[in-house]
Enzyme design. Sequence first.
Site, PDB file in Angstrom:
ATOM      1  N   ASP A  32       4.097  29.117  50.691  1.00  0.00           N
ATOM      2  CA  ASP A  32       4.052  28.328  49.458  1.00  0.00           C
ATOM      3  C   ASP A  32       2.705  28.525  48.784  1.00  0.00           C
ATOM      4  O   ASP A  32       1.655  28.416  49.431  1.00  0.00           O
ATOM      5  CB  ASP A  32       4.212  26.832  49.770  1.00  0.00           C
ATOM      6  N   LYS A  40      11.742  27.255  43.762  1.00  0.00           N
ATOM      7  CA  LYS A  40      12.697  26.227  44.168  1.00  0.00           C
ATOM      8  C   LYS A  40      13.415  25.613  42.970  1.00  0.00           C
ATOM      9  O   LYS A  40      12.827  25.453  41.900  1.00  0.00           O
ATOM     10  CB  LYS A  40      11.971  25.108  44.930  1.00  0.00           C
ATOM     11  N   GLY A  86       7.130  22.027  58.558  1.00  0.00           N
ATOM     12  CA  GLY A  86       6.183  21.536  59.557  1.00  0.00           C
ATOM     13  C   GLY A  86       5.400  22.599  60.289  1.00  0.00           C
ATOM     14  O   GLY A  86       4.631  22.289  61.205  1.00  0.00           O
ATOM     15  N   GLY A 145       4.400  26.178  54.407  1.00  0.00           N
ATOM     16  CA  GLY A 145       4.103  25.488  53.154  1.00  0.00           C
ATOM     17  C   GLY A 145       2.717  24.903  53.143  1.00  0.00           C
ATOM     18  O   GLY A 145       1.712  25.601  53.031  1.00  0.00           O
ATOM     19  N   SER A 146       2.654  23.589  53.334  1.00  0.00           N
ATOM     20  CA  SER A 146       1.398  22.854  53.242  1.00  0.00           C
ATOM     21  C   SER A 146       0.402  23.276  54.315  1.00  0.00           C
ATOM     22  O   SER A 146      -0.807  23.108  54.149  1.00  0.00           O
ATOM     23  CB  SER A 146       1.688  21.354  53.368  1.00  0.00           C
TER      24      SER A 146
END
EC number: 4.3.3.6
Length: 291
Positions: free
Chosen positions: A23, A80, A213, A234-235
């Site tokens: 991301d 997305k 996660g 992602g994060s």
Amino acid sequence: MTENRSKLNKELAQMLKGGVIMDVTSPEQAKIAEDAGACAVMALERIPADIRAAGGVSRMSDPKMIKGIQNAVSIPVMAKVRIGHFVEAQILEAIEIDYIDESEVLSPADDLNHIDKNKFNVPFVCGARDLGEALRRVAEGATMIRTKGEAGTGDIVQAVRHMRTMNSEIRRVVSLRQDELYVAAKDMQVPISLLQFVHDNGKLPVVNFAAGGVATPADAALMMQLGAEGVFVGSGIFKSGNPAKRAAAVVKAVTNYNNPSMLAELSEDLGEAMVGINADEISILMAERGK
């Protein structure tokens, strides 16, 4: 979408196997991901951790922002759309996005129906928690599946649960007699042809990535050892202390997921990991969206 186009889209997804999709929220982050060895990037205005923190309604990203990322890198760019929002998908196809993620991370636009992905030429990736969800998305035209996990938490437990659930259900389908497949297809609400493929081949008809996660090289290697064919991060990258080093380490961990000595090296001195959220303490689970 023609049968030839569907076959091509599945082959395009196969080319991402063994890779990491990251991301990113800016061209600069996209370059970091590309330099680290990512096989693709997911263009977002806000990463899942920020979406979760801000609350409210989360929608498709600004096409201008996505174009900036498309112009910055040579690897595929994904974006997305909300579950069921086929017009957002039409817009992304119009700007020649490489892949569309019909994602539970954004606020659902339709709480009953997913997008008919067979109407599009662009390939779609969708999340799934179990075999039934995965095959229903494939029936709608998805050419890549990922675990839903619980995005924006840095907690791998949900992704592990979803991958193990899918694997155990695949093993159960493989063990069924031919005449038992019809009942299983009815119970799962999936086409018998897709369940027949799983029975005959012991795997999904499309590639299956892990997502939700993943925050460390060890997390990525864990999902690969559990049977994932690649990883979405992602994060976990850009909410950490040293994004460039962590990104490169995760990519190498996916390649060397069965080499503990290499994984130990890759896990050293990465800076502070993202501050995680325990998935069991969350009131709104994104993974519940879109069944």
